[in-house]
Scaffold this motif. Structure first.
Motif, PDB file in Angstrom:
ATOM      1  N   LEU A  50     -16.226 -30.812 -28.149  1.00  0.00           N
ATOM      2  CA  LEU A  50     -17.608 -31.108 -27.789  1.00  0.00           C
ATOM      3  C   LEU A  50     -18.222 -31.971 -28.889  1.00  0.00           C
ATOM      4  CD1 LEU A  50     -20.053 -30.605 -25.922  1.00  0.00           C
ATOM      5  CD2 LEU A  50     -20.592 -28.628 -27.300  1.00  0.00           C
ATOM      6  N   GLU A  79     -17.609 -30.442 -18.006  1.00  0.00           N
ATOM      7  CA  GLU A  79     -18.654 -30.488 -19.037  1.00  0.00           C
ATOM      8  C   GLU A  79     -20.025 -30.167 -18.445  1.00  0.00           C
ATOM      9  OE1 GLU A  79     -18.147 -30.427 -22.184  1.00  0.00           O
ATOM     10  OE2 GLU A  79     -16.030 -30.559 -21.667  1.00  0.00           O
ATOM     11  N   HIS A 104     -22.196 -22.970 -24.447  1.00  0.00           N
ATOM     12  CA  HIS A 104     -21.461 -24.010 -23.712  1.00  0.00           C
ATOM     13  C   HIS A 104     -19.969 -23.655 -23.636  1.00  0.00           C
ATOM     14  CE1 HIS A 104     -20.431 -28.328 -22.728  1.00  0.00           C
ATOM     15  NE2 HIS A 104     -19.309 -27.955 -23.321  1.00  0.00           N
ATOM     16  N   GLU A 105     -19.392 -23.287 -24.769  1.00  0.00           N
ATOM     17  CA  GLU A 105     -17.958 -22.975 -24.785  1.00  0.00           C
ATOM     18  C   GLU A 105     -17.665 -21.680 -24.016  1.00  0.00           C
ATOM     19  OE1 GLU A 105     -16.193 -25.322 -25.601  1.00  0.00           O
ATOM     20  OE2 GLU A 105     -17.479 -26.491 -26.928  1.00  0.00           O
ATOM     21  N   HIS A 152     -17.097 -22.576 -20.562  1.00  0.00           N
ATOM     22  CA  HIS A 152     -15.715 -22.995 -20.293  1.00  0.00           C
ATOM     23  C   HIS A 152     -14.810 -21.771 -20.165  1.00  0.00           C
ATOM     24  CE1 HIS A 152     -16.151 -27.278 -20.616  1.00  0.00           C
ATOM     25  NE2 HIS A 152     -16.578 -27.258 -21.867  1.00  0.00           N
TER      26      HIS A 152
HETATM   27 ZN    ZN Z   1     -17.380 -28.743 -23.149  1.00  0.00          ZN
END
Ligand code: ZN
Length: 142
Positions: free
Chosen positions: A84, A96, A68-69, A72
């Motif tokens: 998060l 997000e 997830h990161e 980003h």
């Molecule tokens: Zn995030």
């Protein structure tokens, strides 16, 4: 380019879809920290990018947070993302949602789903530490 294509191009070029290996190849630091109820966050200091992961999460959860990161770091490199948490995980905010799509595509590539076509998408997601609610973000081949 769609997020799915970005993920496919990236993992194809780098020869891996492991979020930890990709971070290393892309020179993004991974820091394991005691950050309470937070799961992780992404930050950029000058030119240095860091993925912060809660050290108390299980290995599978850490893998998901890393993916997830990493989303980003690649999609929104100049945005220091908020922490998060279970709350922001299901946030409707654009950044997000995009990071979650990135993580789901990276951790559940089409090949993997084809190989395990007898197993439901939700079971595969849970097995990989992906919150079941996010499995629907996977773009399935028609
Ligand atoms: Zn995030």
């Amino acid at each position: 380019m769609e997020i799915k294509e970005i993920v496919q191009t990236l993992s194809g070029e780098k020869g891996t879809s492991c979020p930890f290996k990709l971070s290393k190849i892309l020179k993004i630091g991974i820091l394991y920290e005691n950050i309470g109820t937070m799961m992780g966050y992404y930050s950029k200091d000058y030119r240095f990018k860091f993925i912060h992961i809660n050290q108390n999460l299980s290995k599978r959860e850490q893998r998901f947070v890393c993916a997830h990161e990493l989303g980003h770091a690649i999609l929104h490199p100049d945005v220091n993302t908020p922490f998060l948490t279970q709350h922001t995980l299901f946030s409707k905010s654009k950044v997000e949602r995009q990071a979650n799509i990135f993580a789901v595509e990276l951790l559940m590539p089409d090949d993997l789903l084809l190989e395990h076509s007898e197993i439901s998408l939700y079971n595969i997601a849970t097995d990989l530490g992906i919150p079941a609610k996010l499995a629907d973000l996977k773009q399935l081949k028609k």
